[in-house]
Design a protein around this motif. Structure first.
Motif, PDB file in Angstrom:
ATOM      1  N   CYS A   1       1.030  -1.245  -0.093  1.00 39.68           N
ATOM      2  CA  CYS A   1       0.015   0.006   0.020  1.00 39.68           C
ATOM      3  C   CYS A   1       0.921   1.195  -0.140  1.00 39.68           C
ATOM      4  O   CYS A   1       1.119   1.954   1.070  1.00 39.68           O
ATOM      5  N   GLY A   2       1.266   1.865  -1.041  1.00 40.54           N
ATOM      6  CA  GLY A   2       2.284   2.614  -1.419  1.00 40.54           C
ATOM      7  C   GLY A   2       2.286   2.953  -3.105  1.00 40.54           C
ATOM      8  O   GLY A   2       1.143   2.614  -3.549  1.00 40.54           O
ATOM      9  N   VAL A   3       3.222   3.559  -3.385  1.00 38.88           N
ATOM     10  CA  VAL A   3       3.267   3.580  -4.970  1.00 38.88           C
ATOM     11  C   VAL A   3       4.423   2.391  -5.614  1.00 38.88           C
ATOM     12  O   VAL A   3       5.031   1.879  -4.852  1.00 38.88           O
ATOM     13  N   ARG A   4       4.253   2.633  -6.939  1.00 42.84           N
ATOM     14  CA  ARG A   4       5.085   1.672  -7.689  1.00 42.84           C
ATOM     15  C   ARG A   4       6.415   1.477  -7.218  1.00 42.84           C
ATOM     16  O   ARG A   4       6.924   0.465  -7.243  1.00 42.84           O
ATOM     17  N   PHE A   5       7.216   2.571  -7.045  1.00 41.55           N
ATOM     18  CA  PHE A   5       8.644   2.507  -6.968  1.00 41.55           C
ATOM     19  C   PHE A   5       8.916   1.445  -5.828  1.00 41.55           C
ATOM     20  O   PHE A   5      10.041   0.939  -5.492  1.00 41.55           O
ATOM     21  N   MET A   6       8.044   1.801  -4.521  1.00 46.22           N
ATOM     22  CA  MET A   6       8.172   1.092  -3.479  1.00 46.22           C
ATOM     23  C   MET A   6       8.029  -0.286  -3.723  1.00 46.22           C
ATOM     24  O   MET A   6       8.692  -1.628  -3.221  1.00 46.22           O
ATOM     25  N   ALA A   7       6.920  -0.716  -4.363  1.00 50.37           N
ATOM     26  CA  ALA A   7       6.446  -2.158  -4.888  1.00 50.37           C
ATOM     27  C   ALA A   7       7.624  -2.824  -5.659  1.00 50.37           C
ATOM     28  O   ALA A   7       7.995  -3.980  -5.144  1.00 50.37           O
ATOM     29  N   GLU A   8       8.314  -1.883  -6.452  1.00 45.90           N
ATOM     30  CA  GLU A   8       9.221  -2.507  -7.091  1.00 45.90           C
ATOM     31  C   GLU A   8      10.694  -2.709  -6.411  1.00 45.90           C
ATOM     32  O   GLU A   8      11.237  -3.679  -6.590  1.00 45.90           O
ATOM     33  N   THR A   9      10.799  -1.934  -5.265  1.00 51.06           N
ATOM     34  CA  THR A   9      11.845  -2.096  -4.475  1.00 51.06           C
ATOM     35  C   THR A   9      11.742  -3.263  -3.676  1.00 51.06           C
ATOM     36  O   THR A   9      12.725  -4.191  -3.203  1.00 51.06           O
ATOM     37  N   ALA A  10      10.421  -3.692  -3.181  1.00 57.00           N
ATOM     38  CA  ALA A  10      10.214  -5.085  -2.652  1.00 57.00           C
ATOM     39  C   ALA A  10      10.580  -6.005  -3.583  1.00 57.00           C
ATOM     40  O   ALA A  10      11.086  -7.050  -3.023  1.00 57.00           O
ATOM     41  N   LYS A  11      10.033  -6.080  -4.681  1.00 58.49           N
ATOM     42  CA  LYS A  11      10.375  -7.125  -5.781  1.00 58.49           C
ATOM     43  C   LYS A  11      12.079  -7.485  -5.974  1.00 58.49           C
ATOM     44  O   LYS A  11      12.572  -8.531  -5.660  1.00 58.49           O
ATOM     45  N   ILE A  12      12.675  -6.244  -5.762  1.00 52.77           N
ATOM     46  CA  ILE A  12      14.155  -6.305  -6.218  1.00 52.77           C
ATOM     47  C   ILE A  12      14.740  -6.822  -4.910  1.00 52.77           C
ATOM     48  O   ILE A  12      15.679  -7.703  -5.129  1.00 52.77           O
ATOM     49  N   LEU A  13      14.286  -6.759  -3.684  1.00 55.13           N
ATOM     50  CA  LEU A  13      14.817  -7.246  -2.412  1.00 55.13           C
ATOM     51  C   LEU A  13      14.492  -8.746  -2.143  1.00 55.13           C
ATOM     52  O   LEU A  13      15.213  -9.641  -1.586  1.00 55.13           O
ATOM     53  N   ASN A  14      13.342  -9.286  -2.703  1.00 58.28           N
ATOM     54  CA  ASN A  14      12.812 -10.416  -2.263  1.00 58.28           C
ATOM     55  C   ASN A  14      11.991 -10.658  -3.602  1.00 58.28           C
ATOM     56  O   ASN A  14      10.709 -11.036  -3.521  1.00 58.28           O
ATOM     57  N   PRO A  15      12.855 -11.290  -4.532  1.00 58.98           N
ATOM     58  CA  PRO A  15      12.368 -11.714  -5.985  1.00 58.98           C
ATOM     59  C   PRO A  15      11.531 -12.976  -6.079  1.00 58.98           C
ATOM     60  O   PRO A  15      10.808 -13.048  -6.974  1.00 58.98           O
ATOM     61  N   THR A  16      11.476 -13.990  -4.879  1.00 61.81           N
ATOM     62  CA  THR A  16      10.703 -15.033  -5.069  1.00 61.81           C
ATOM     63  C   THR A  16       9.105 -14.681  -4.600  1.00 61.81           C
ATOM     64  O   THR A  16       8.449 -15.748  -4.692  1.00 61.81           O
ATOM     65  N   LYS A  17       8.816 -13.643  -4.097  1.00 59.38           N
ATOM     66  CA  LYS A  17       7.679 -13.322  -3.596  1.00 59.38           C
ATOM     67  C   LYS A  17       6.750 -12.771  -4.627  1.00 59.38           C
ATOM     68  O   LYS A  17       7.298 -12.230  -5.645  1.00 59.38           O
TER      69      LYS A  17
ATOM     70  N   ALA B   1      22.477  -1.989  -5.608  1.00 64.18           N
ATOM     71  CA  ALA B   1      22.581  -0.564  -4.872  1.00 64.18           C
ATOM     72  C   ALA B   1      21.510  -0.272  -3.784  1.00 64.18           C
ATOM     73  O   ALA B   1      21.879   0.464  -3.040  1.00 64.18           O
ATOM     74  N   VAL B   2      20.263  -1.034  -4.014  1.00 63.12           N
ATOM     75  CA  VAL B   2      19.498  -1.121  -2.732  1.00 63.12           C
ATOM     76  C   VAL B   2      20.081  -1.689  -1.464  1.00 63.12           C
ATOM     77  O   VAL B   2      19.926  -1.006  -0.426  1.00 63.12           O
ATOM     78  N   GLU B   3      20.763  -2.724  -1.769  1.00 64.08           N
ATOM     79  CA  GLU B   3      21.322  -3.410  -0.621  1.00 64.08           C
ATOM     80  C   GLU B   3      22.382  -2.591   0.035  1.00 64.08           C
ATOM     81  O   GLU B   3      22.551  -2.660   1.165  1.00 64.08           O
ATOM     82  N   ARG B   4      23.213  -2.031  -0.995  1.00 60.88           N
ATOM     83  CA  ARG B   4      24.309  -1.127  -0.096  1.00 60.88           C
ATOM     84  C   ARG B   4      23.625  -0.154   0.736  1.00 60.88           C
ATOM     85  O   ARG B   4      24.254   0.273   1.724  1.00 60.88           O
ATOM     86  N   MET B   5      22.744   0.485   0.255  1.00 61.45           N
ATOM     87  CA  MET B   5      21.829   1.429   1.044  1.00 61.45           C
ATOM     88  C   MET B   5      21.366   0.795   2.234  1.00 61.45           C
ATOM     89  O   MET B   5      21.771   1.492   3.436  1.00 61.45           O
TER      90      MET B   5
ATOM     91  N   SER C   1      22.933   2.916 -10.803  1.00 60.93           N
ATOM     92  CA  SER C   1      23.156   3.514  -9.872  1.00 60.93           C
ATOM     93  C   SER C   1      24.224   2.552  -9.190  1.00 60.93           C
ATOM     94  O   SER C   1      24.277   1.560  -8.888  1.00 60.93           O
ATOM     95  N   ASP C   2      25.407   3.368  -8.243  1.00 59.99           N
ATOM     96  CA  ASP C   2      26.206   2.594  -7.260  1.00 59.99           C
ATOM     97  C   ASP C   2      25.465   2.349  -6.045  1.00 59.99           C
ATOM     98  O   ASP C   2      25.655   1.308  -5.343  1.00 59.99           O
ATOM     99  N   ILE C   3      24.735   3.250  -5.555  1.00 59.03           N
ATOM    100  CA  ILE C   3      23.717   3.107  -4.268  1.00 59.03           C
ATOM    101  C   ILE C   3      22.659   3.834  -4.329  1.00 59.03           C
ATOM    102  O   ILE C   3      22.598   4.977  -4.871  1.00 59.03           O
ATOM    103  N   CYS C   4      21.638   3.154  -3.545  1.00 57.75           N
ATOM    104  CA  CYS C   4      20.318   4.327  -3.420  1.00 57.75           C
ATOM    105  C   CYS C   4      20.170   4.842  -1.998  1.00 57.75           C
ATOM    106  O   CYS C   4      21.290   4.723  -1.104  1.00 57.75           O
TER     107      CYS C   4
END
Ligand code: 13P
Ligand code: SF4
Length: 345
Positions: free
Chosen positions: A83-99, A337-341, A147-150
């Motif tokens: 319950c947020g916007v697309r970039f947030m949902a994408e970040t969730a998928k980036i971090l936890n791709p099997t879900k 990039a997200v994990e480094r952050m 990007s190198d880092i978020c």
């Protein structure tokens, strides 16, 4: 919990904020959602900008972008409803791709994410070779992948400092970049990618290279708004999100991420507060702090966050929509990039 119990739970928090008739209606939907959540083994993440009835009923976790990305990374549920916007949902998928990641409104975007493309980032890297790129999480996955880092609004200066670099490309929020420059004492330029303008802005002593993206909500708050409210409520404490202009954040009493603003109100004793951010968060903070008077400028709203309704959240679980996918070659690069952050905190 049945709908009477849910109604009582919501009423305890929201009776001064949401009319009773709305609470009764939404309590029923909340019960339906909780049932579907169990059936689908789902977790619901709710950003601080969600409307008060949704915010106080269905999310398993609420928070700011950084907080919710951590929760998305850690969950062992099968489905993540964002319950947020697309970039947030994408970040969730980036971090936890099997879900399976679901966004209840397909078009819930963000003016910052729309302001820059992966090709723009590649052009900047070609113009400033070797300069590390920091991107705000309010960007799409292909931009993160370049990007190198978020960073998020809660760790932007710490992320820039962590690079120990003489110069940093910081994208795409003009105002967040200017606020970081102010905080870290750096000189910022906004280069044109048109070769005819190369050299504009006195490129000798800059340390931050910015981009002219803006949040369509926070850019609307002005110094005049602050002066007018201070004249009417002399004791007011003003909190501004760092996506506001540097004039606004400088004139505010505090600037920080949505979570940082919530904490600030909880921990201070002033009678009046003005939150310069999405109006719904003012409702949520008011509900949690009934003894404090919360002012908010509700003529400015985020049209994207406001697309997320309880009905659409129920239907997301019911009809498995809208599924967020990120192509694997982009996801792997964006993950770094997200994990480094996340490691920086
Ligand atoms: P936060 O990370 O502070 O929650 O901000 C997200 C956002 O979109 C602000 O407009
Ligand atoms: Fe994007 Fe601004 Fe809406 Fe946040 S408030 S999602 S930055 S448009």
């Amino acid at each position: 919990m049945n709908s009477d119990e849910m109604y009582e739970k919501m009423k305890a928090k929201l009776s001064r904020i949401v009319p009773d008739v709305e609470l009764r209606y939404k309590a029923e939907i909340a019960v339906e959602i909780n049932e579907l959540k169990k059936q689908r083994n789902a977790v619901i993440l709710g950003h601080n900008y969600m409307e008060p009835a949704l915010f106080h009923s269905i999310p398993d976790f609420t928070g700011d972008s950084l907080d919710l990305s951590r929760k998305a990374a850690q969950t062992d549920k099968d489905v993540i409803v964002f319950c947020g916007v697309r970039f947030m949902a994408e970040t969730a998928k980036i971090l936890n791709p099997t879900k399976t990641v679901l966004l209840p409104a397909a078009k819930a975007g963000c003016s910052l994410a729309e302001s820059i493309s992966a090709a723009d980032v590649r052009a900047l890297k070609a113009r400033f070779p070797g300069v590390p790129v920091v991107t705000y999480v309010n960007t799409y996955a292909d931009v993160k992948a370049e990007s190198d880092i978020c960073c998020t609004s809660s760790n932007a200066a710490a992320v820039v400092d962590s690079l120990h670099a003489e110069t940093v490309i910081f994208l795409p929020d003009e105002y967040l970049a200017k606020n970081v420059a102010r905080e870290t004492g750096k000189h910022i330029i906004f280069p044109s990618l048109n070769p005819a303008f190369a050299g504009e802005g006195g490129e000798l002593d800059y340390q931050l290279i910015g981009w002219r993206g803006r949040c369509e909500v926070h850019e609307k708050f002005t110094l005049k708004d602050i002066q007018t409210v201070r004249a009417q409520f002399p004791e007011v404490v003003i909190l501004a999100h760092p996506e506001c202009s540097p004039e606004v954040t400088a004139a505010a009493d505090f600037s920080g991420s949505t979570n940082a603003m919530i904490r600030y109100v909880q921990q201070s004793k002033a009678p009046h507060y003005l939150l310069l951010t999405e109006c719904a968060m003012g409702d949520n903070v008011a509900a949690a702090n009934p003894e404090k008077d919360m002012l908010r400028l509700c003529m400015v709203r985020c049209p994207h966050m406001n697309m997320i309704t309880m009905e659409d959240t129920r239907d997301a679980l019911k009809f498995n929509r809208y599924v967020i996918d990120v192509p694997e070659e982009i996801r792997v690069k964006a993950f770094q990039a997200v994990e480094r952050m996340i490691k920086i905190g």
